[in-house]
Design a protein around this motif. Structure first.
Motif: not given
Length: 68
Positions: A27-36, A55-57
């Motif tokens: 899930v953290k990896h997915s958050i990092e992708s959205y940050e990019v 990211i909130t989800d």
């Protein structure tokens, strides 16, 4: 497979520590992708807003995993 939205899917009630760590890291990896995405599309407010929603989800999913 869940495609996002305001309500994350239900998860089984029992995970061992290693399984929780694997899930949280994914899930953290997915958050990092959205940050990019937010950086790459900083000029597009609508895309940035949608990335923030995702990211909130995902952060809510991490909270749920930690409670298991």
């Amino acid at each position: 497979m869940w495609q996002g939205g305001s309500t994350p899917p239900s998860l089984p009630m029992k995970f061992n520590k290693e399984e929780k760590e694997i899930l949280i890291n994914a899930v953290k990896h997915s958050i990092e992708s959205y940050e990019v995405v937010k950086v790459d599309f900083a000029h597009n407010e609508a895309i940035c807003n949608r990335a923030n929603e995702k990211i909130t989800d995902l952060e809510k999913i991490i909270e749920k995993i930690n409670k298991l």
